[in-house]
Design an enzyme around this catalytic site. Structure first.
Site, mmCIF file in Angstrom:
data_model
loop_
_atom_site.group_PDB
_atom_site.id
_atom_site.type_symbol
_atom_site.label_atom_id
_atom_site.label_comp_id
_atom_site.label_asym_id
_atom_site.label_seq_id
_atom_site.Cartn_x
_atom_site.Cartn_y
_atom_site.Cartn_z
ATOM 1 C CD GLU A 4 -2.428 1.645 2.387
ATOM 2 O OE1 GLU A 4 -1.921 1.212 3.428
ATOM 3 O OE2 GLU A 4 -3.246 2.578 2.337
ATOM 4 C CG ASP A 63 2.150 1.011 7.604
ATOM 5 O OD1 ASP A 63 3.290 0.514 7.483
ATOM 6 O OD2 ASP A 63 1.808 2.110 7.142
ATOM 7 C CG ASP A 93 -1.502 1.618 10.717
ATOM 8 O OD1 ASP A 93 -1.990 0.885 9.821
ATOM 9 O OD2 ASP A 93 -0.958 2.710 10.469
ATOM 10 C CG ASP A 139 -5.350 4.057 8.240
ATOM 11 O OD1 ASP A 139 -6.549 3.945 8.596
ATOM 12 O OD2 ASP A 139 -4.718 5.133 8.244
#
Ligand code: TTJ
Length: 645
Positions: A432, A505, A507, A509
Site C-alpha cells: 500500500e 502497516d 495499524d 489503516d
C-alpha cells in the site's frame, strides 16, 4: 471395590486376538496421521470429535438427550452423555467385555451390539480406540443397571480391568483422557474450536442439549446449546447479520429406502452463496451427491416456477448460479453406508442420495412456492437480477480479455516484475502506498520478488456486484499481475506467483486494506485462498538500538526479551526502543532485513478452513449492518488489527 468375575481369568497368556489388539493400536501410535489426519492442532481436536461422535450416535438412536464436553487443567478432556452406557458384558467373538473392545480394537465402533448404530457418525471410522492409543491415559466409566463400571488405559494398554467402583441411579458414559504429549506437537486445546464444532452438532441434531465448558484457570467459559429448530436455526444463525429476503426459513425433509434428507434455506440480499452440507452429521466441504441433487432441483424448480408465473419468457433460462445468488442453505442427509470420496474424504459419493435429494426438493419446493407466492416472486426477482448482472459481468470480463489480447496481455505499469519465470519460485508483494512501494522496490531481491504498489481507496467488493468488480481500476492491476483471471474464469494453474503477499502497516489503516484485499481474494479468487497462496507480511513493531547494534521485535514479549539480551551483563547499557513508524518510513535495506528477506522474515499464511467463520467475518467487516460490525470489532479488536483469525 469389587472386581468383575471375569477378572479371575484375565491372567492368561496372550491369545491371538490380543496380540492383534496390541499391533493394531501400536500401528496407530506409529502413524497417527493415517487415523486422525495429523498430529497438529487439527488432529488434537479430532480426538474429541471421535469420542463425541459415539455419544451423538446414541442420541441418533434415541437414547441420549444430553452431551457434555469439558476441558480441565492440563488439557484433560471429559466427554459424557446420558445414554444407555457402553455395554459391559462379555462379547462372544472376543471373550472380552464390550467396553474393553470399544477402546482397544480398531474400528470397533459400529460393529457390536447391533441396532442403535445404524447411522454411525464416526464414519471416518476410527473411533474410541484411536483416541485411547493416542492418550497418555484414558478413563472410561459407564453408569448402567445401578452400577458404575470403570476401566483405565495408558497409551492404549489396559491399566485397570473393568471394575465396579460404585452404585448409581443414572445411566450414561463418561470418558476422560489426556492427549499424549509424545504424539502431539502441542496439547493445548482451543475452546473456540471445540465450541464451534459442538454448536454445529447441536444445530444438526435438533433438540439435543450440548454443554461445553472450559475450566482451565483464567479461561473459564461455559455454553449450553440446544436448538429446537435444528438446521432451520442454523440458517437463521448464518443469516443473522444479513438482510434476509423472506422471513421464514424454507424447510424440506423426506426419506426413502432407509435414507433421509433434510434441507433448510433462506435468501438474503448479498451476492454470496453459502451451502453447507453434511452426511451423517459429518461436514462435506467438497460437496458430493447430496449437493448435486439439491442444486439440480433448485435450478429446475425456479425455472419452472418462473415460466409458470410469466416472469421467464420462452427460451429464457436461469443458470444454477443465478438461482443461488444470496442463498444460504444447509443440506443434511442420513444414510446407512456413506461413501466418502476425494482427497480429504470430504465428498459424499452415494449416487442414490442425489436422486433422493433431487426428488424431495423438486417436489416440495414447488409446492412451497405455490403456497407462498410472495416469497416465490421475491426469489424469482433475485435470480433474474443475478442473471442480468451476470451477463453484465460476462461482458466486463470479456472486455478485460479483449483488451489483454489487444495489448498482448500487458502487465500493469506499476508492477515491478521479477526475473524468475517459474511461479513456484516467485512472490509478489502487494504494497500500500507509493513510498512503501518505493522502499520495497529498492529492498527486494529482484530475481524472485515482484512489487505491485496500490494506492488510493480500494473497492469494497462485499458491497459491489461482479460487473463493478471486474471493471474496477484499483483491482484490475491485481488481476492482471496475478495472471489467473477472475470469478468463473479464475484458473489457479495460470497464477504467476505462488506467494501473494499483502504488505501493509501494522495499524488500523493497514488492517483495513488487508481486509479489503482478502475479501476480494476470498470472494473472487477463492482457489487462491483455499490453495494457501495468500500471505500477510509481518513488519516489526519495535526497533531497538544499542550503540551500533540494531535489533527488531515483532511483539511486546519479543521486545522485552531482545532488550534483555542486548543489555547482556551490562545493566546500565542504554537501549533505545522506538515504535516502528510505518513501512513507508523504513529505508529499503531495513525493509528487506525485517520484512522481506526469506531468511529472517515472518509470513502469515491466510487460510480459511471454516467457511462459516470466514463468511461471518467478511459479512461483519464489510457488510451493510453497522451495529453487529461495531460489536464484532469491539469484541475482537486485537484480532482485527493483527488479522490473526
Ligand atoms: C450400543 O448398543 C447397546 C446399547 O448401548 C450402545 C452404546 O454403546 N451407547 C453408547 C456409547 N452411548 N454412549 C456411548 C459412548 C459415549 C462416549 C462419550 C464415548 C464412547 C466411546 C461411547
Amino acid at each position: 471395590m469389587d472386581q468383575l468375575e471375569h477378572k479371575t481369568v484375565v491372567d492368561h497368556e496372550y491369545g491371538a486376538s490380543e496380540i492383534q489388539v496390541l499391533e493394531g493400536l501400536e500401528a496407530v501410535r506409529k502413524r497417527p496421521g493415517m487415523y486422525i489426519g495429523s498430529t497438529s492442532s487439527s488432529g488434537l481436536h479430532h480426538l474429541v470429535y471421535e469420542i463425541v461422535d459415539n455419544a451423538i450416535d446414541e442420541a441418533l438412536a434415541g437414547y441420549c438427550t444430553e452431551i457434555s464436553v469439558e476441558i480441565d487443567e492440563e488439557d484433560v478432556i471429559t466427554v459424557s452423555d446420558n445414554g444407555r452406557g457402553i455395554p459391559v458384558d462379555i462379547q462372544v467373538q472376543t471373550g472380552r467385555p464390550a467396553m474393553e473392545v470399544v477402546f482397544t480394537i480398531l474400528h470397533a465402533g459400529g460393529k457390536f451390539g447391533g441396532g442403535g448404530y445404524k447411522v454411525s457418525g464416526g464414519l471416518h471410522g476410527v473411533g474410541a480406540s484411536v483416541v485411547n492409543a493416542l492418550s497418555e491415559w484414558l478413563v472410561a466409566q459407564v453408569h448402567k443397571d445401578g452400577k458404575i463400571y470403570e476401566m483405565k488405559f495408558s497409551r492404549g494398554n489396559v491399566t485397570q480391568d473393568i471394575t465396579v467402583v460404585g452404585e448409581t441411579d443414572k445411566h450414561g458414559t463418561i470418558v476422560k483422557f489426556k492427549p499424549d504429549a509424545e504424539i502431539f506437537e502441542n496439547t493445548v486445546y482451543d475452546y473456540n474450536i471445540l465450541f464451534t464444532r459442538m454448536r454445529e452438532q447441536a444445530f444438526l441434531n435438533a433438540g439435543l442439549k450440548i454443554r461445553t465448558e472450559d475450566r482451565r484457570s483464567g479461561k473459564e467459559t461455559l455454553h449450553e446449546l440446544c436448538y429446537k429448530g435444528g438446521i432451520r436455526e442454523f440458517v437463521e444463525y448464518i443469516n443473522r447479520n444479513k438482510t434476509s429476503l423472506h422471513n421464514e426459513v424454507i424447510y424440506i425433509t423426506g426419506e426413502r429406502d432407509g435414507s433421509m434428507a433434510e434441507i433448510a434455506l433462506q435468501y438474503n440480499d448479498s451476492y454470496n452463496e453459502i451451502i453447507l452440507s453434511f452426511a451423517n452429521n459429518i461436514n462435506t466441504p467438497e460437496g458430493g451427491m447430496h449437493e448435486e441433487g439439491f442444486k439440480r432441483a433448485l435450478t429446475n424448480t425456479i425455472n419452472n416456477y418462473g415460466k409458470k408465473i410469466g416472469l421467464l419468457k420462452n427460451d429464457d433460462k436461469l443458470s444454477g448460479e443465478d438461482c443461488r445468488e444470496g442463498l444460504t442453505a444447509i443440506i443434511s442427509v442420513k444414510l446407512e453406508e456413506a461413501q466418502f470420496e476425494g482427497q480429504t474424504k470430504a465428498k459424499l459419493g452415494n449416487s442414490e442420495i442425489r436422486t433422493l435429494v433431487n426428488a424431495v426438493v423438486g417436489e416440495k419446493l414447488e409446492v412451497f412456492l405455490e403456497e407462498h407466492p410472495a416469497v416465490g416472486r421475491t426469489i424469482m426477482e433475485k435470480a433474474l437480477t443475478a442473471s442480468r448482472a451476470r451477463e453484465a459481468a460476462r461482458k466486463a470480463r470479456e472486455s478485460i480479455r479483449r483488451k489483454n489480447a489487444l495489448e498482448g496481455a500487458t502487465l500493469p505499469g506499476k508492477l515491478s516484475d521479477c526475473n524468475e519465470r517459474d511461479p513456484s519460485l516467485t512472490e509478489v508483494y502487494i504494497v500500500e502506498g507509493d513510498s512503501a512501494g518505493g522502499s520495497a522496490k529498492g529492498g527486494r531481491d529482484a530475481r524472485f520478488q515482484a512489487i505491485l504498489p496500490l494506492w488510493g481507496k480500494m473497492l469494497n467488493v462485499e458491497k459491489a456486484r461482479a460487473d463493478k468488480v471486474y471493471g474496477n481500476e484499483k483491482l484490475t492491476p491485481v488481476i492482471t499481475a496475478l495472471g489467473a483471471g477472475i470469478g468463473e474464469d479464475f484458473d489457479v494453474s495460470k497464477l504467476r506467483y505462488h506467494k501473494v503477499i499483502i504488505m501493509a502497516d501494522a495499524d488500523v489503516d493497514g488492517s483495513h486494506i488487508r481486509t479489503l484485499l482478502l475479501t476480494f481474494f476470498f470472494r473472487f479468487m477463492r482457489p487462491l485462498v483455499d490453495g494457501g497462496y495468500v500471505y500477510s507480511a509481518v513488519p516489526p513493531l519495535y526497533k531497538l538500538v544499542r550503540g551500533k547494534q540494531i535489533r527488531y521485535a515483532y511483539s511486546d514479549d519479543e521486545r522485552d526479551r531482545v532488550s534483555t539480551e542486548m543489555r547482556g551483563d551490562n545493566p546500565n547499557a542504554k537501549i533505545e526502543i522506538s515504535r516502528n513508524k510505518g513501512l513507508g518510513e523504513m529505508d529499503p535495506h531495513e525493509l528487506w532485513e525485517t520484512t522481506m528477506d526469506p531468511e529472517h522474515r515472518t509470513l502469515k499464511q491466510f487460510t480459511m478452513a471454516d467457511a462459516v467463520a470466514a463468511d461471518e467475518i467478511f459479512t461483519l467487516l464489510m457488510g451493510e449492518k453497522v451495529e453487529p460490525r461495531k460489536e464484532f470489532i469491539e469484541q475482537n479488536a486485537w484480532r482485527v488489527v493483527n488479522f490473526d483469525y
